[in-house]
Design a protein around this motif. Sequence first.
Motif, PDB file in Angstrom:
ATOM      1  N   ALA A 113     -93.417  61.047  95.988  1.00  0.00           N
ATOM      2  CA  ALA A 113     -94.804  60.641  95.695  1.00  0.00           C
ATOM      3  C   ALA A 113     -95.319  61.363  94.455  1.00  0.00           C
ATOM      4  O   ALA A 113     -96.038  60.789  93.634  1.00  0.00           O
ATOM      5  CB  ALA A 113     -95.705  60.929  96.897  1.00  0.00           C
ATOM      6  N   LEU A 114     -94.935  62.632  94.303  1.00  0.00           N
ATOM      7  CA  LEU A 114     -95.395  63.382  93.132  1.00  0.00           C
ATOM      8  C   LEU A 114     -94.871  62.756  91.844  1.00  0.00           C
ATOM      9  O   LEU A 114     -95.543  62.790  90.814  1.00  0.00           O
ATOM     10  CB  LEU A 114     -94.931  64.838  93.228  1.00  0.00           C
ATOM     11  N   ALA A 116     -94.571  59.742  91.226  1.00  0.00           N
ATOM     12  CA  ALA A 116     -95.273  58.487  90.919  1.00  0.00           C
ATOM     13  C   ALA A 116     -96.432  58.696  89.952  1.00  0.00           C
ATOM     14  O   ALA A 116     -96.869  57.766  89.283  1.00  0.00           O
ATOM     15  CB  ALA A 116     -95.787  57.851  92.214  1.00  0.00           C
ATOM     16  N   ARG A 117     -96.908  59.916  89.874  1.00  0.00           N
ATOM     17  CA  ARG A 117     -98.105  60.161  89.066  1.00  0.00           C
ATOM     18  C   ARG A 117     -97.888  59.825  87.595  1.00  0.00           C
ATOM     19  O   ARG A 117     -98.773  59.305  86.922  1.00  0.00           O
ATOM     20  CB  ARG A 117     -98.545  61.619  89.195  1.00  0.00           C
ATOM     21  N   LYS A 118     -96.718  60.123  87.107  1.00  0.00           N
ATOM     22  CA  LYS A 118     -96.480  59.951  85.671  1.00  0.00           C
ATOM     23  C   LYS A 118     -95.807  58.622  85.332  1.00  0.00           C
ATOM     24  O   LYS A 118     -95.550  58.343  84.172  1.00  0.00           O
ATOM     25  CB  LYS A 118     -95.628  61.112  85.143  1.00  0.00           C
ATOM     26  N   ARG A 123     -95.411  54.114  90.580  1.00  0.00           N
ATOM     27  CA  ARG A 123     -96.670  54.220  91.317  1.00  0.00           C
ATOM     28  C   ARG A 123     -97.018  52.909  92.010  1.00  0.00           C
ATOM     29  O   ARG A 123     -97.375  52.878  93.187  1.00  0.00           O
ATOM     30  CB  ARG A 123     -97.778  54.633  90.343  1.00  0.00           C
ATOM     31  N   LEU A 126     -94.594  52.212  94.910  1.00  0.00           N
ATOM     32  CA  LEU A 126     -94.848  53.085  96.042  1.00  0.00           C
ATOM     33  C   LEU A 126     -96.174  52.727  96.711  1.00  0.00           C
ATOM     34  O   LEU A 126     -96.301  52.791  97.943  1.00  0.00           O
ATOM     35  CB  LEU A 126     -94.866  54.539  95.567  1.00  0.00           C
TER      36      LEU A 126
END
Lengths: 200, 200
Positions: A113-114, A116-118, A123, A126
Amino acid sequence: MARLTRAESQARTRTLLTETAQKLFLRDGYHATSLEKVADAAGFSKGAVYSNFGSKDELCLVVLDALYAERITKIVEVFTSGTTIDERLQAFEVYAETMIGDAPRTQFEVEFALRARKDPNLRAELARRDAAVAGALKGLIDQQTEELGLTPVLPTEDVARALLSLGIGLGVQRFVEGAPPIRVLTDTMRVLLGVGLPLR
Amino acid sequence: MARLTRAESQARTRTLLTETAQKLFLRDGYHATSLEKVADAAGFSKGAVYSNFGSKDELCLVVLDALYAERITKIVEVFTSGTTIDERLQAFEVYAETMIGDAPRTQFEVEFALRARKDPNLRAELARRDAAVAGALKGLIDQQTEELGLTPVLPTEDVARALLSLGIGLGVQRFVEGAPPIRVLTDTMRVLLGVGLPLR
DNA sequence: CGTCCACAGATACCGACGGTATTTCGATAC
DNA sequence: GTATCGAAATACCGTCGGTATCTGTGGACG
């Protein structure tokens, strides 16, 4: 083993890779699982991985599809077990404990999940899967409130989000401190659902 | 600039490195921040980093010391602002929003917490700092319940854990989906503290 | 004031990683 | 039987955290 056609052979390779990847991701997490380890463990080279999947993240998403589907199935089972509130809450607490106690799985999911931020594409992918889980949970809570006559103190959508957040947060905190007790989640759920707390 | 003694020079190097590291960790996260980038941005070589810190994790812990101290200060400010429950809850909601909305910071802290799972030393170090935050939060909640006559529905220790978990979980979920609303946390807090929900 | 040493910091290197470019070789189509 | 196409193997790249080694200077001492 019978002679395989080209398509069958590739499908088998792909299946072996995803199964191996799932096992390693769930055992060691995302970062600690290199594609070379996956390939080796499955009896192939790294080239086989990149021939079947565009990237490590893509392979990961395929694995997550299976995990999320299984998760939704489990949650549905929990909320349709027994007939009284207490029976179902009891089943949920058992499920929550096994889920949050599964550190490698939590590690894998949060690690991913982390990422997905960039990455907007990741993103979006997910988010679709996550929305499916959150939606299923909300639906089940709605059904419970109707069927059992509960009066949640928050909108059921917020209750679902709170439960998911608590699950993630408790799982992460368990990596650090000994073991924040599961009752933090289950008691909070009872309160939010307007169900009384159990005697302790 | 005046001539520096050897000790002064090293202290200055160390300070520059930690400040630079904090800036980069909070901007890009743990994984995306390489020690070479930190060294470069501070005007040194990687050798300077390893001369002042035993490892990337050790540098990280030093940075986290500053961040956690600042966090506790902020929380204390919030819980001593105003005089009524509503004023303080209001202040807390503003604080929670800025905290959970700070994605890079959340990314950094969660990334690092995940590392603790496989490293007992790191885990112990992080646990000490985490216990300080959790303890401070519990103490403040205790103080509130006494001073303002609240009747929490859960033990204040569990309330503190629930709030921290919700913060982590919401922060992580925000990396994936648009933005789970902060009210999931603040409303849950009101319920757990035995305070009525605001009209909406 | 000259000499020498300890140590902060620079440099060079290691293995492992994700990813890419290229090659190989066997199933398939003609 | 032969040509082709593509799955998988191989070789390679830049970057990472970490280590070993070297260097140059501050500072103690005769």
